[in-house]
Write a protein that holds these residues in place. Sequence first.
Motif, PDB file in Angstrom:
ATOM      1  N   LEU A 125      22.288 -11.558   5.140  1.00  0.00           N
ATOM      2  CA  LEU A 125      23.266 -10.331   4.446  1.00  0.00           C
ATOM      3  C   LEU A 125      23.492  -9.396   5.550  1.00  0.00           C
ATOM      4  O   LEU A 125      24.305  -7.588   5.442  1.00  0.00           O
ATOM      5  CB  LEU A 125      22.418  -9.943   4.019  1.00  0.00           C
ATOM      6  N   PHE A 126      23.263  -9.141   6.465  1.00  0.00           N
ATOM      7  CA  PHE A 126      23.854  -8.139   8.292  1.00  0.00           C
ATOM      8  C   PHE A 126      24.695  -8.598   8.293  1.00  0.00           C
ATOM      9  O   PHE A 126      25.951  -7.883   8.534  1.00  0.00           O
ATOM     10  CB  PHE A 126      22.663  -7.771   9.251  1.00  0.00           C
ATOM     11  N   HIS A 127      25.708  -9.892   8.255  1.00  0.00           N
ATOM     12  CA  HIS A 127      26.331 -10.610   8.411  1.00  0.00           C
ATOM     13  C   HIS A 127      27.726 -10.281   7.448  1.00  0.00           C
ATOM     14  O   HIS A 127      29.517  -9.539   7.800  1.00  0.00           O
ATOM     15  CB  HIS A 127      26.657 -12.217   8.661  1.00  0.00           C
ATOM     16  N   ILE A 128      26.687 -10.340   5.913  1.00  0.00           N
ATOM     17  CA  ILE A 128      27.978 -10.245   5.378  1.00  0.00           C
ATOM     18  C   ILE A 128      28.695  -8.316   5.282  1.00  0.00           C
ATOM     19  O   ILE A 128      29.650  -8.056   5.214  1.00  0.00           O
ATOM     20  CB  ILE A 128      27.430 -10.548   3.570  1.00  0.00           C
ATOM     21  N   ALA A 129      26.948  -7.459   5.890  1.00  0.00           N
ATOM     22  CA  ALA A 129      27.443  -6.423   5.587  1.00  0.00           C
ATOM     23  C   ALA A 129      28.618  -6.142   6.735  1.00  0.00           C
ATOM     24  O   ALA A 129      29.603  -4.701   6.638  1.00  0.00           O
ATOM     25  CB  ALA A 129      26.489  -5.562   5.577  1.00  0.00           C
ATOM     26  N   THR A 130      28.580  -6.345   7.552  1.00  0.00           N
ATOM     27  CA  THR A 130      29.377  -6.257   8.818  1.00  0.00           C
ATOM     28  C   THR A 130      30.929  -6.750   8.726  1.00  0.00           C
ATOM     29  O   THR A 130      31.793  -6.190   8.785  1.00  0.00           O
ATOM     30  CB  THR A 130      28.778  -7.541  10.093  1.00  0.00           C
ATOM     31  N   ASP A 131      30.934  -7.807   7.595  1.00  0.00           N
ATOM     32  CA  ASP A 131      32.575  -8.450   7.355  1.00  0.00           C
ATOM     33  C   ASP A 131      32.580  -6.952   6.820  1.00  0.00           C
ATOM     34  O   ASP A 131      34.411  -7.071   6.348  1.00  0.00           O
ATOM     35  CB  ASP A 131      31.915  -9.540   6.307  1.00  0.00           C
ATOM     36  N   TRP A 132      32.331  -6.825   5.463  1.00  0.00           N
ATOM     37  CA  TRP A 132      32.480  -6.137   4.286  1.00  0.00           C
ATOM     38  C   TRP A 132      33.215  -4.463   5.061  1.00  0.00           C
ATOM     39  O   TRP A 132      33.979  -4.230   4.820  1.00  0.00           O
ATOM     40  CB  TRP A 132      31.636  -5.313   3.125  1.00  0.00           C
ATOM     41  N   LEU A 133      32.466  -4.515   6.532  1.00  0.00           N
ATOM     42  CA  LEU A 133      32.841  -2.978   7.041  1.00  0.00           C
ATOM     43  C   LEU A 133      34.107  -3.156   7.937  1.00  0.00           C
ATOM     44  O   LEU A 133      35.002  -2.108   8.224  1.00  0.00           O
ATOM     45  CB  LEU A 133      31.669  -2.613   8.181  1.00  0.00           C
ATOM     46  N   ALA A 134      34.005  -3.758   8.120  1.00  0.00           N
ATOM     47  CA  ALA A 134      35.382  -4.658   8.994  1.00  0.00           C
ATOM     48  C   ALA A 134      36.774  -4.344   8.073  1.00  0.00           C
ATOM     49  O   ALA A 134      37.383  -4.009   9.267  1.00  0.00           O
ATOM     50  CB  ALA A 134      35.198  -6.024   9.940  1.00  0.00           C
ATOM     51  N   GLN A 135      36.781  -5.025   7.231  1.00  0.00           N
ATOM     52  CA  GLN A 135      37.338  -4.944   6.102  1.00  0.00           C
ATOM     53  C   GLN A 135      38.115  -3.117   5.222  1.00  0.00           C
ATOM     54  O   GLN A 135      38.739  -3.094   5.437  1.00  0.00           O
ATOM     55  CB  GLN A 135      37.357  -6.162   4.732  1.00  0.00           C
ATOM     56  N   ALA A 136      36.800  -2.594   6.151  1.00  0.00           N
ATOM     57  CA  ALA A 136      37.289  -1.283   5.612  1.00  0.00           C
ATOM     58  C   ALA A 136      37.254  -0.393   6.453  1.00  0.00           C
ATOM     59  O   ALA A 136      38.336   0.708   6.306  1.00  0.00           O
ATOM     60  CB  ALA A 136      35.667  -0.666   4.903  1.00  0.00           C
ATOM     61  N   PHE A 137      37.338  -0.547   7.392  1.00  0.00           N
ATOM     62  CA  PHE A 137      37.780  -0.177   8.731  1.00  0.00           C
ATOM     63  C   PHE A 137      39.096  -0.936   9.234  1.00  0.00           C
ATOM     64  O   PHE A 137      39.321  -0.569  10.536  1.00  0.00           O
ATOM     65  CB  PHE A 137      36.906   0.008   9.738  1.00  0.00           C
ATOM     66  N   ASP A 138      39.629  -1.869   8.801  1.00  0.00           N
ATOM     67  CA  ASP A 138      41.124  -2.333   8.821  1.00  0.00           C
ATOM     68  C   ASP A 138      42.163  -1.774   9.532  1.00  0.00           C
ATOM     69  O   ASP A 138      42.312  -0.497   7.908  1.00  0.00           O
ATOM     70  CB  ASP A 138      41.519  -3.571   7.977  1.00  0.00           C
ATOM     71  N   PRO A 139      42.968  -1.287   9.888  1.00  0.00           N
ATOM     72  CA  PRO A 139      43.836  -0.067  10.411  1.00  0.00           C
ATOM     73  C   PRO A 139      44.807   0.075   9.851  1.00  0.00           C
ATOM     74  O   PRO A 139      45.491   0.587   9.978  1.00  0.00           O
ATOM     75  CB  PRO A 139      43.775   0.036  12.276  1.00  0.00           C
ATOM     76  N   HIS A 140      44.823  -1.819   9.670  1.00  0.00           N
ATOM     77  CA  HIS A 140      46.067  -1.828   8.403  1.00  0.00           C
ATOM     78  C   HIS A 140      46.430  -1.644   7.399  1.00  0.00           C
ATOM     79  O   HIS A 140      47.132  -0.642   6.367  1.00  0.00           O
ATOM     80  CB  HIS A 140      46.658  -3.071   8.784  1.00  0.00           C
ATOM     81  N   ALA A 141      45.380  -1.990   6.557  1.00  0.00           N
ATOM     82  CA  ALA A 141      44.795  -2.395   5.008  1.00  0.00           C
ATOM     83  C   ALA A 141      43.548  -2.019   4.939  1.00  0.00           C
ATOM     84  O   ALA A 141      42.835  -2.907   4.421  1.00  0.00           O
ATOM     85  CB  ALA A 141      45.443  -3.324   4.851  1.00  0.00           C
TER      86      ALA A 141
END
Length: 288
Positions: A125-141
């Motif tokens: 669950l923490f891996h998934i939260a990290t993955d989703w947060l990384a997508q939220a902070f994608d500098p390009h999209a």
Amino acid sequence: MSSSGPSVNSEVNSVSKSRTKISDEAFERVATGLVEALERGTEAWPLPAPPMSDPDFPPIPPTSPHRLFEEGLGILSIDRGMFDRHLNTVVDLIVPHRMNLSDDPFEIHQKWLSRRMGDVADRLLFHIATDWLAQAFDPHAPNTDRWWLSIALLNGLATVPYGQPVHQGYHLVESIALAERPGTWHTQPDAGPQHMDWNAHAVVPRMSSTVVAHERGVDAARWVLERLEDGDLDRRLLLLEWIRLLLERKPLIEPLGLKDLLLRRASDPVGEVANKVTLCLAKAIEAD
């Protein structure tokens, strides 16, 4: 014709069955845990606005917590490849040392993993939260849909003052305050006399001086910290663990209002919380 064919096929089938069984069991645990965490994480509603968004695609907040639950489960179910990648990572991290590196941990440690499925699911669950947060902070999209999910999931997973919520949770809240994808900045605590690499005459800027608070990220991080402060004993103790770590990041101390949090928690009705404050005082004073 070699007689080893059936034996090899049997071994492959055994490994495949072991992997499938563990994966299915973990997936079921994670799906349940995801909904439970999102339910806890959305008790405070609405959620904070995303620190990053595409100006051409204004963020659209979820209309209800239930809508967020459905979206989270949908993404989890659709992206099974992402889930299995994270499962492989978690299994490699937690299984006992393998004498033979060619051994498949799913087959060799199937029973061991099944007995520890709660820990496996928490880590996933923490891996998934990290993955989703990384997508939220994608500098390009930047993906604002993932933002709502990740902030709610982090809030819902921040339940106890030990294990994954301490270090993984801290890492995510720091990422939010910086509005940077988890793991993309390289910082370390300022060296002091207690560290071997300390140099009293050093003039080269230390790594932690490069940390820059993000205004909207700070707003969101403060929202999470305040949810913990308003929570039960375990949540307040977890808050103190996070503050202790965040005090290593001087540029974040004032924006996140860490000293104000410490002052308020020094008057906590539970002595255990107030005692934890004393562990943070030296670093807080040093930051002045």
